[in-house]
Design an enzyme around this catalytic site. Structure first.
Site, PDB file in Angstrom:
ATOM      1  N   GLN A  51      39.642   6.586  10.037  1.00 39.25           N
ATOM      2  CA  GLN A  51      39.179   6.550   8.644  1.00 39.25           C
ATOM      3  C   GLN A  51      39.000   5.126   8.132  1.00 39.25           C
ATOM      4  O   GLN A  51      38.385   4.923   7.079  1.00 39.25           O
ATOM      5  CB  GLN A  51      40.161   7.296   7.730  1.00 39.25           C
ATOM      6  N   LEU A  89      40.605  11.887   2.194  1.00 38.81           N
ATOM      7  CA  LEU A  89      40.082  10.677   1.561  1.00 38.81           C
ATOM      8  C   LEU A  89      38.674  10.342   2.054  1.00 38.81           C
ATOM      9  O   LEU A  89      37.949   9.608   1.389  1.00 38.81           O
ATOM     10  CB  LEU A  89      41.026   9.492   1.812  1.00 38.81           C
ATOM     11  N   HIS A 134      42.176  14.227  12.868  1.00 39.59           N
ATOM     12  CA  HIS A 134      41.278  13.065  12.740  1.00 39.59           C
ATOM     13  C   HIS A 134      41.190  12.297  14.058  1.00 39.59           C
ATOM     14  O   HIS A 134      40.133  11.774  14.409  1.00 39.59           O
ATOM     15  CB  HIS A 134      41.794  12.096  11.662  1.00 39.59           C
TER      16      HIS A 134
HETATM   17 NI    NI Z   1      41.630  13.359   6.203  1.00 44.58          NI
END
Ligand code: NI
Length: 143
Positions: A51, A89, A134
């Site tokens: 991320q 997010l 993720h």
């Molecule tokens: Ni996430």
């Protein structure tokens, strides 16, 4: 410490499988510190390396009972089931119900490379599963 840009949905980085983290040095510690600052600034409960554009297997979680760093995490056991709204997010402003295990046990390394095992339930188990997804290029909206 510094706040990093959070990669958003649509960027291919979020769909890639991350590689094992092999070094436990100052560079890793700096990135982990930046990830914590970034997560808290965004009021998230978890953040994974991809991320912030780093394709390595580590993530952080804090559901309100303290920060935990998971390097090369593996889910050893899972049991039970829970369904609740989840957000990310990298997918701002969206929430969708996702079914996850109620309890998980995860084995991981800490920032110095020491292996440990941690068990979690409820929201924390959900956050562990979400962040580990993720690392495999999976987003909650796929589930
Ligand atoms: Ni996430």
């Amino acid at each position: 410490m510094a706040i990093r840009n959070i990669v958003k949905l649509g960027d291919d980085i979020l769909r890639k499988v991350c590689r094992t983290q092999l070094t436990f040095d100052d560079k890793l510690h700096q990135i982990l510190d930046d990830m914590a600052e970034t997560m808290y600034a965004a009021e998230g409960v978890g953040l994974a390396a991809p991320q912030i554009g780093i394709l390595r297997r580590y993530c952080i979680v804090d559901v309100g009972d303290g920060l935990i760093e998971l390097i090369n995490p593996v889910i050893l056991e899972e049991s039970g089931e829970q369904t609740a709204d989840e957000g990310c997010l990298s997918v701002p402003g969206q929430y969708k119900p996702v079914t996850r295990p109620m309890n998980v046990t995860v084995r991981a390394q800490d920032r110095n490379g020491n292996t440990f095992t941690v068990s979690a339930e409820g929201l924390k188990a959900r956050a562990f599963c979400h962040e580990i997804d993720h690392l495999n290029g999976k987003l909650y909206i796929d589930r």
